[in-house]
Write an enzyme that holds these catalytic residues in place. Structure first.
Site, short mmCIF file in Angstrom:
data_model
loop_
_atom_site.label_atom_id
_atom_site.label_comp_id
_atom_site.label_asym_id
_atom_site.label_seq_id
_atom_site.Cartn_x
_atom_site.Cartn_y
_atom_site.Cartn_z
N CYS A 1 0.87 -1.16 0.00
CA CYS A 1 0.00 0.00 0.00
C CYS A 1 0.92 1.22 0.00
O CYS A 1 2.12 1.09 0.21
CB CYS A 1 -0.89 -0.02 1.24
N CYS B 1 -4.13 -0.93 -2.37
CA CYS B 1 -4.68 0.41 -2.56
C CYS B 1 -4.44 0.82 -4.00
O CYS B 1 -3.48 0.39 -4.65
CB CYS B 1 -4.09 1.42 -1.58
N CYS C 1 6.63 -0.24 -9.61
CA CYS C 1 7.18 -1.06 -8.52
C CYS C 1 8.62 -1.45 -8.82
O CYS C 1 9.04 -1.46 -9.97
CB CYS C 1 6.36 -2.35 -8.35
#
Length: 167
Positions: free
Chosen positions: A12, A88, A96
């Site tokens: 998140c 989220c 990422c």
């Protein structure tokens, strides 16, 4: 049945509520078959107090929980993840790190209880709703026959667990 222990990372943005809840819930419900972790793209550095209160009320071990960066899990010394799940919408849209081992990824969007304003009761109900939704999703995840289906089918099933598909 396989003796493999699956590593799961919940991500998140702030790593203060939803991902922390998911880590604690999976570690409890996974009964040793899973090792859950959580991290944030921009961690707050602390866990929301209602997250800890709620998890303790539901008999979760909170002793090892702490807010941390996802970079902790991107290095060569980090445990290799089998699954990486964003919880989220902000984290789902961010770039990422490259995860070693090509883990199965998915996005399970949950409303952020930490953003809810209002009375203590209103805030508590937001955390209750998030806890129940995350618990339900993890129970469904745990029912998947992980050791009996191929990687592509598993990837598809994990992604299908998102009740709020992103555009």
């Amino acid at each position: 049945m396989s003796d493999k222990i699956y590593n799961v990372l919940f991500i998140c943005t702030g790593n203060s509520a939803r991902s922390i809840m998911a880590e604690a819930i999976l570690n409890q419900l996974g009964q040793g078959r899973f090792r859950a972790y959580s991290a944030g793209s921009h961690p707050r550095g602390s866990i929301h107090p209602l997250t800890l209160t709620f998890l303790q009320q539901h008999k979760h071990d909170v002793s090892e929980l702490h807010s941390k960066s996802w970079q902790v899990f991107a290095g060569p010394e980090a445990p290799q993840m089998d699954f990486i799940l964003t919880v989220c919408d902000n984290a789902a849209g961010e770039a990422c790190p490259a995860w070693p081992g090509q883990p199965i990824t998915g996005h399970w969007g949950f409303a952020d209880p930490a953003r809810v304003e209002g009375s203590d009761e209103v805030q508590y109900q937001a955390f209750r709703r998030a806890y129940m939704e995350i618990s339900n999703r993890i129970r469904i995840f745990l029912s998947l026959p992980l050791d009996k289906i191929d990687r592509m089918s598993l990837q598809h099933q994990v992604r299908e667990l998102n009740p709020r598909p992103t555009e």
